[in-house]
Design a protein around this motif. Sequence first.
Motif, PDB file in Angstrom:
ATOM      1  N   ARG A 191      54.564 -32.753   7.262  1.00 26.31           N
ATOM      2  CA  ARG A 191      53.962 -33.904   7.932  1.00 26.31           C
ATOM      3  C   ARG A 191      54.633 -35.202   7.483  1.00 26.31           C
ATOM      4  N   ARG A 192      54.834 -35.356   6.184  1.00 24.01           N
ATOM      5  CA  ARG A 192      55.457 -36.579   5.675  1.00 24.01           C
ATOM      6  C   ARG A 192      56.899 -36.711   6.160  1.00 24.01           C
ATOM      7  N   SER A 193      57.602 -35.584   6.253  1.00 23.83           N
ATOM      8  CA  SER A 193      58.976 -35.613   6.747  1.00 23.83           C
ATOM      9  C   SER A 193      59.024 -36.072   8.197  1.00 23.83           C
ATOM     10  N   ARG A 194      58.118 -35.553   9.032  1.00 26.56           N
ATOM     11  CA  ARG A 194      58.075 -35.958  10.434  1.00 26.56           C
ATOM     12  C   ARG A 194      57.739 -37.447  10.552  1.00 26.56           C
ATOM     13  N   LEU A 195      56.797 -37.920   9.757  1.00 20.25           N
ATOM     14  CA  LEU A 195      56.391 -39.320   9.841  1.00 20.25           C
ATOM     15  C   LEU A 195      57.504 -40.259   9.395  1.00 20.25           C
ATOM     16  N   ARG A 196      58.301 -39.832   8.426  1.00 29.95           N
ATOM     17  CA  ARG A 196      59.441 -40.662   8.019  1.00 29.95           C
ATOM     18  C   ARG A 196      60.397 -40.868   9.197  1.00 29.95           C
ATOM     19  N   GLU A 197      60.567 -39.836  10.006  1.00 32.33           N
ATOM     20  CA  GLU A 197      61.448 -39.925  11.164  1.00 32.33           C
ATOM     21  C   GLU A 197      60.908 -40.911  12.206  1.00 32.33           C
ATOM     22  N   LEU A 198      59.582 -41.090  12.213  1.00 32.69           N
ATOM     23  CA  LEU A 198      58.943 -41.917  13.231  1.00 32.69           C
ATOM     24  C   LEU A 198      58.619 -43.330  12.757  1.00 32.69           C
ATOM     25  N   ALA A 199      58.875 -43.620  11.490  1.00 28.50           N
ATOM     26  CA  ALA A 199      58.415 -44.889  10.905  1.00 28.50           C
ATOM     27  C   ALA A 199      58.959 -46.113  11.634  1.00 28.50           C
ATOM     28  N   ALA A 200      60.173 -46.049  12.158  1.00 26.95           N
ATOM     29  CA  ALA A 200      60.776 -47.207  12.821  1.00 26.95           C
ATOM     30  C   ALA A 200      60.633 -47.156  14.339  1.00 26.95           C
ATOM     31  N   GLU A 201      59.872 -46.184  14.881  1.00 27.11           N
ATOM     32  CA  GLU A 201      59.681 -46.061  16.325  1.00 27.11           C
ATOM     33  C   GLU A 201      58.935 -47.292  16.866  1.00 27.11           C
ATOM     34  N   PRO A 202      59.521 -48.027  17.818  1.00 31.97           N
ATOM     35  CA  PRO A 202      58.868 -49.251  18.291  1.00 31.97           C
ATOM     36  C   PRO A 202      57.739 -49.022  19.296  1.00 31.97           C
ATOM     37  N   ARG A 203      57.680 -47.845  19.901  1.00 33.81           N
ATOM     38  CA  ARG A 203      56.639 -47.581  20.901  1.00 33.81           C
ATOM     39  C   ARG A 203      55.330 -47.157  20.227  1.00 33.81           C
ATOM     40  N   THR A 204      54.220 -47.370  20.900  1.00 35.63           N
ATOM     41  CA  THR A 204      52.926 -46.888  20.421  1.00 35.63           C
ATOM     42  C   THR A 204      52.977 -45.364  20.357  1.00 35.63           C
ATOM     43  N   LEU A 205      52.418 -44.801  19.296  1.00 35.80           N
ATOM     44  CA  LEU A 205      52.458 -43.358  19.054  1.00 35.80           C
ATOM     45  C   LEU A 205      51.076 -42.749  19.241  1.00 35.80           C
ATOM     46  N   VAL A 206      51.030 -41.564  19.835  1.00 38.38           N
ATOM     47  CA  VAL A 206      49.769 -40.857  20.040  1.00 38.38           C
ATOM     48  C   VAL A 206      49.885 -39.473  19.412  1.00 38.38           C
ATOM     49  N   PHE A 207      48.897 -39.117  18.583  1.00 40.99           N
ATOM     50  CA  PHE A 207      48.873 -37.822  17.909  1.00 40.99           C
ATOM     51  C   PHE A 207      47.543 -37.122  18.185  1.00 40.99           C
ATOM     52  N   PHE A 208      47.561 -35.798  18.167  1.00 41.01           N
ATOM     53  CA  PHE A 208      46.336 -34.995  18.069  1.00 41.01           C
ATOM     54  C   PHE A 208      46.200 -34.574  16.615  1.00 41.01           C
ATOM     55  N   GLU A 209      44.957 -34.423  16.131  1.00 44.26           N
ATOM     56  CA  GLU A 209      44.764 -33.927  14.763  1.00 44.26           C
ATOM     57  C   GLU A 209      43.457 -33.176  14.640  1.00 44.26           C
ATOM     58  N   ALA A 210      43.463 -32.152  13.800  1.00 40.47           N
ATOM     59  CA  ALA A 210      42.261 -31.371  13.536  1.00 40.47           C
ATOM     60  C   ALA A 210      41.372 -32.117  12.553  1.00 40.47           C
ATOM     61  N   PRO A 211      40.039 -31.993  12.645  1.00 39.30           N
ATOM     62  CA  PRO A 211      39.150 -32.759  11.773  1.00 39.30           C
ATOM     63  C   PRO A 211      39.354 -32.467  10.284  1.00 39.30           C
ATOM     64  N   HIS A 212      39.693 -31.223   9.937  1.00 38.46           N
ATOM     65  CA  HIS A 212      39.845 -30.911   8.509  1.00 38.46           C
ATOM     66  C   HIS A 212      41.170 -31.423   7.934  1.00 38.46           C
ATOM     67  N   ARG A 213      42.058 -31.946   8.789  1.00 38.52           N
ATOM     68  CA  ARG A 213      43.318 -32.522   8.303  1.00 38.52           C
ATOM     69  C   ARG A 213      43.417 -34.020   8.556  1.00 38.52           C
ATOM     70  N   ILE A 214      42.428 -34.618   9.203  1.00 38.91           N
ATOM     71  CA  ILE A 214      42.568 -36.007   9.624  1.00 38.91           C
ATOM     72  C   ILE A 214      42.686 -36.964   8.442  1.00 38.91           C
ATOM     73  N   SER A 215      41.941 -36.721   7.370  1.00 38.29           N
ATOM     74  CA  SER A 215      42.002 -37.627   6.226  1.00 38.29           C
ATOM     75  C   SER A 215      43.388 -37.611   5.585  1.00 38.29           C
ATOM     76  N   ALA A 216      43.950 -36.417   5.376  1.00 40.57           N
ATOM     77  CA  ALA A 216      45.294 -36.306   4.800  1.00 40.57           C
ATOM     78  C   ALA A 216      46.331 -36.898   5.742  1.00 40.57           C
ATOM     79  N   ALA A 217      46.159 -36.683   7.044  1.00 39.48           N
ATOM     80  CA  ALA A 217      47.116 -37.215   8.015  1.00 39.48           C
ATOM     81  C   ALA A 217      47.114 -38.739   8.012  1.00 39.48           C
TER      82      ALA A 217
END
Length: 281
Positions: free
Chosen positions: A146-172
Amino acid sequence: MGTGRVVLVGAPLGNVGDASTRLREVLASADVVAAEDTRRLLRLARDLDVTVAGRIVSYFEGNEERRTPDLVSALRDGAVVAVVTDGGMPSVSDPGYRLVRAALDAGFPVTAAPGPSAVTTALALSGLPSDRFCFEGFLPRSGSGRRSRLRELAAEPRTLVFFEAPHRISAALTDLAGAFGAEREAAVCRELTKTYEEIRRGPLGELAAWSAAAEPRGEITVVVAGSPAGPAERPADEDLRAAVVEREAAGESRRDAIQAVADMYGLRKRDVYALVHTVNK
């Protein structure tokens, strides 16, 4: 070749009143209805006062690959095959893509009875820019992935939309704050169109703290503002080292911390690595 075709059916996210007239017509007339959850399909049909006359088959992540050839065979026999998921449009982080691809490859038409979408609903409700956005679906389940994917997206200028499961939302959310910065604006959209719909808006750091305390449940869509201006200005060497140390203290591996700092400032990983290890030597 028969006259078979695939119809992707947009199902309500929660409020059955959002069901379209075409959804009712397709469910009543399709020869085969491939449903992500057959029990939820029957409950939806009951709520809509629709009789599903065709054959109902389960079609979910666990059997999608195995069952797709059977559905293509039904198309060859001239069947209209409707695909319906638990909510929203099939094939958008839900079953459907494999059948669409297989049907097109076999020469059968694919159409849709469009309906609600959690992606565009959350985007519209977030209060964030919606003129340009990208949908990332579910983030990797493992923390490092997850952290590796987010590093790739950190400089993305467009608004980002994600789905997430409730038991992972806090960590995400914690990882989002770490990769994008705690002040990046975002919205957590929970149980859209349902009785307990909730939209929480604010900086990622605050949303991460709220999630850890509240432990939100239900289906969750996260919308995050894009990067305001690409990589930040390069700080002094000692500040780069401090940023790596801070991330390590927060639990990241040194490798991940160096990569995150490099991505944040548009630097080469090896250059940040050299700065850190020169001091250590």
